[in-house]
Design a protein around this motif. Structure first.
Motif, PDB file in Angstrom:
ATOM      1  N   HIS A   7       0.834  -1.193   0.000  1.00 19.59           N
ATOM      2  CA  HIS A   7       0.000   0.000   0.000  1.00 19.59           C
ATOM      3  C   HIS A   7       0.875   1.251   0.000  1.00 19.59           C
ATOM      4  N   PRO A   8       0.620   2.215  -0.914  1.00 22.36           N
ATOM      5  CA  PRO A   8       1.449   3.424  -0.958  1.00 22.36           C
ATOM      6  C   PRO A   8       1.402   4.245   0.328  1.00 22.36           C
ATOM      7  N   SER A  19      -3.228  18.333   2.013  1.00 21.76           N
ATOM      8  CA  SER A  19      -4.032  17.417   1.188  1.00 21.76           C
ATOM      9  C   SER A  19      -3.115  16.298   0.717  1.00 21.76           C
ATOM     10  N   VAL A  20      -3.465  15.072   1.047  1.00 22.06           N
ATOM     11  CA  VAL A  20      -2.582  13.939   0.751  1.00 22.06           C
ATOM     12  C   VAL A  20      -3.196  13.054  -0.330  1.00 22.06           C
ATOM     13  N   LEU A  21      -2.408  12.809  -1.382  1.00 17.84           N
ATOM     14  CA  LEU A  21      -2.834  11.930  -2.469  1.00 17.84           C
ATOM     15  C   LEU A  21      -1.844  10.782  -2.602  1.00 17.84           C
ATOM     16  N   ALA A  22      -2.354   9.565  -2.693  1.00 13.05           N
ATOM     17  CA  ALA A  22      -1.512   8.373  -2.859  1.00 13.05           C
ATOM     18  C   ALA A  22      -1.739   7.776  -4.240  1.00 13.05           C
ATOM     19  N   GLY A  23      -0.699   7.161  -4.777  1.00 13.48           N
ATOM     20  CA  GLY A  23      -0.823   6.521  -6.084  1.00 13.48           C
ATOM     21  C   GLY A  23       0.234   5.453  -6.252  1.00 13.48           C
ATOM     22  N   HIS A  24      -0.005   4.524  -7.150  1.00  8.82           N
ATOM     23  CA  HIS A  24       0.955   3.450  -7.389  1.00  8.82           C
ATOM     24  C   HIS A  24       2.112   3.925  -8.260  1.00  8.82           C
ATOM     25  N   ARG A  25       3.306   3.435  -7.958  1.00  4.06           N
ATOM     26  CA  ARG A  25       4.520   3.833  -8.673  1.00  4.06           C
ATOM     27  C   ARG A  25       4.581   3.284 -10.086  1.00  4.06           C
ATOM     28  N   SER A  48      -0.238  20.691   8.417  1.00  2.00           N
ATOM     29  CA  SER A  48       0.191  22.014   7.979  1.00  2.00           C
ATOM     30  C   SER A  48      -0.950  23.002   8.124  1.00  2.00           C
ATOM     31  N   ARG A  49      -0.605  24.222   8.492  1.00  2.00           N
ATOM     32  CA  ARG A  49      -1.614  25.275   8.553  1.00  2.00           C
ATOM     33  C   ARG A  49      -1.800  25.922   7.187  1.00  2.00           C
ATOM     34  N   GLU A  50      -0.791  25.788   6.334  1.00  2.00           N
ATOM     35  CA  GLU A  50      -0.863  26.336   4.991  1.00  2.00           C
ATOM     36  C   GLU A  50      -1.522  25.320   4.056  1.00  2.00           C
ATOM     37  N   ALA A  51      -1.954  25.799   2.908  1.00  2.00           N
ATOM     38  CA  ALA A  51      -2.537  24.913   1.898  1.00  2.00           C
ATOM     39  C   ALA A  51      -1.400  24.190   1.180  1.00  2.00           C
ATOM     40  N   THR A  52      -1.177  22.963   1.533  1.00  2.71           N
ATOM     41  CA  THR A  52      -0.092  22.188   0.942  1.00  2.71           C
ATOM     42  C   THR A  52      -0.622  20.887   0.344  1.00  2.71           C
ATOM     43  N   LEU A  53       0.210  20.271  -0.454  1.00  4.59           N
ATOM     44  CA  LEU A  53      -0.137  19.012  -1.111  1.00  4.59           C
ATOM     45  C   LEU A  53       1.004  18.037  -0.936  1.00  4.59           C
ATOM     46  N   THR A  54       0.680  16.807  -0.550  1.00  6.79           N
ATOM     47  CA  THR A  54       1.688  15.754  -0.434  1.00  6.79           C
ATOM     48  C   THR A  54       1.273  14.586  -1.318  1.00  6.79           C
ATOM     49  N   LEU A  55       2.142  14.211  -2.240  1.00  2.00           N
ATOM     50  CA  LEU A  55       1.924  13.037  -3.090  1.00  2.00           C
ATOM     51  C   LEU A  55       2.839  11.928  -2.596  1.00  2.00           C
ATOM     52  N   ILE A  56       2.300  10.747  -2.441  1.00  8.44           N
ATOM     53  CA  ILE A  56       3.089   9.643  -1.898  1.00  8.44           C
ATOM     54  C   ILE A  56       2.929   8.388  -2.749  1.00  8.44           C
ATOM     55  N   ALA A  93      -5.395   8.448  -8.648  1.00  3.95           N
ATOM     56  CA  ALA A  93      -4.788   8.845  -7.384  1.00  3.95           C
ATOM     57  C   ALA A  93      -5.876   8.872  -6.312  1.00  3.95           C
ATOM     58  N   GLY A  94      -5.510   8.487  -5.092  1.00  2.23           N
ATOM     59  CA  GLY A  94      -6.494   8.435  -4.014  1.00  2.23           C
ATOM     60  C   GLY A  94      -6.271   9.542  -2.997  1.00  2.23           C
ATOM     61  N   HIS A  95      -7.325  10.289  -2.703  1.00  3.94           N
ATOM     62  CA  HIS A  95      -7.252  11.325  -1.670  1.00  3.94           C
ATOM     63  C   HIS A  95      -7.414  10.670  -0.312  1.00  3.94           C
TER      64      HIS A  95
END
Length: 219
Positions: A60-61, A127-133, A179-187, A112-114
C-alpha cells in the motif's frame, strides 16, 4: 634411442591436460556471453512480471500511521469514499489522472487516491494523495522544485508548486506532517523500479500558489 614407458606416459598426460585446459577455456569463452544474455532475459522477464501485476498487488502506498494527526483542522472534506472527486495534471510530464476519495485498492486502480482525513484539495491544511509507482505516479520522481501541479475539483481549479521531495521508510510513523498552509503531499512506493514490495516511500511536497474557485468568481 628408446623412450622409457614412464616418459611416454608423462608426455601423454601433459598433452591430455593441456588439451583439457584449452577445451575448458574455449567453452568458457563461448559460455560466458550466453549466460550473460540469459541473465538479461531473466531480468527482463522478472520486470515484465512485476509490471503486469495488478496495482493492488503491491504494498500500500500509504501505510497506516504514516500520516500524523491533524489537530485543529477546520476544513473537513465532504467527499464520499470511492467517488471521483477531481483530476490531477502534471504539465511538465504531460500526464493526468482522476482523483478518487480513499486510498484503498479499488480507488488506486483507477487513479490517485485522496487520503480520508487529510485536508480538502485547495484548502488550508495538508491534502494527501496516494498513487501506485507503476501507474499514475510512475514518473513522480522526474518532478523538480518549481514544477507545477494542477488539480481540479467541484470547488475549482488549484495550482500547486513543487517545493521538494523526501524518501522515508515505509514503517516510519508520522512522516506526513500536518500544515496550517494549503499544501499538497503526493506519496508512492519507492524505489520506482523495485521488483516486489518496495521498502520505502517517496513523498513529494507542494504548496498552493493560485486558486480559481466558483466562490471567488461570484464575488
Amino acid at each position: 634411442m628408446k623412450r622409457r614407458p614412464g616418459m611416454v606416459l608423462a608426455v601423454r598426460l601433459i598433452f591430455v591436460l593441456s588439451l583439457s585446459v584449452l577445451v575448458y577455456s574455449v567453452v568458457q569463452v563461448v559460455k560466458a556471453p550466453l549466460e550473460a544474455r540469459q541473465a538479461l532475459k531473466d531480468w527482463d522477464k522478472k520486470r515484465e512480471e512485476a509490471s503486469a501485476r495488478p496495482p493492488g498487488a503491491e504494498e500500500h502506498p500509504l501505510p497506516a500511521d504514516m500520516m500524523a494527526e491533524y489537530p485543529g483542522q477546520t476544513t473537513t472534506p465532504s467527499y464520499v469514499e470511492g467517488e471521483i472527486i477531481g483530476k490531477i495534471f502534471f504539465p511538465s510530464l504531460n500526464k493526468k489522472a482522476a482523483i478518487l476519495e480513499g486510498t484503498e485498492s479499488p480507488q488506486l486502480k483507477k487513479g490517485a487516491g485522496h487520503s480520508i482525513g487529510s485536508a480538502a484539495i485547495g484548502t488550508s491544511g495538508n491534502s494527501v494523495l496516494a498513487g501506485h509507482r507503476d501507474t499514475v505516479f510512475r514518473r513522480l520522481g522526474e518532478l523538480r522544485a518549481k514544477d507545477r501541479i494542477e488539480l481540479e475539483t467541484a470547488n475549482g481549479r488549484f495550482v500547486y508548486e513543487v517545493t521538494g521531495s523526501t524518501i522515508v521508510d515505509a514503517k516510519e510513523r508520522g512522516a506526513i506532517q500536518a500544515s496550517r498552509e494549503a499544501t499538497l503531499t503526493l506519496i508512492t512506493c519507492y524505489p520506482f523500479s523495485y521488483v516486489g514490495s518496495a521498502p520505502d516511500r517517496y513523498l513529494l511536497s507542494a504548496t498552493l500558489i493560485s486558486r480559481d474557485s466558483p466562490e471567488e468568481k461570484s464575488e
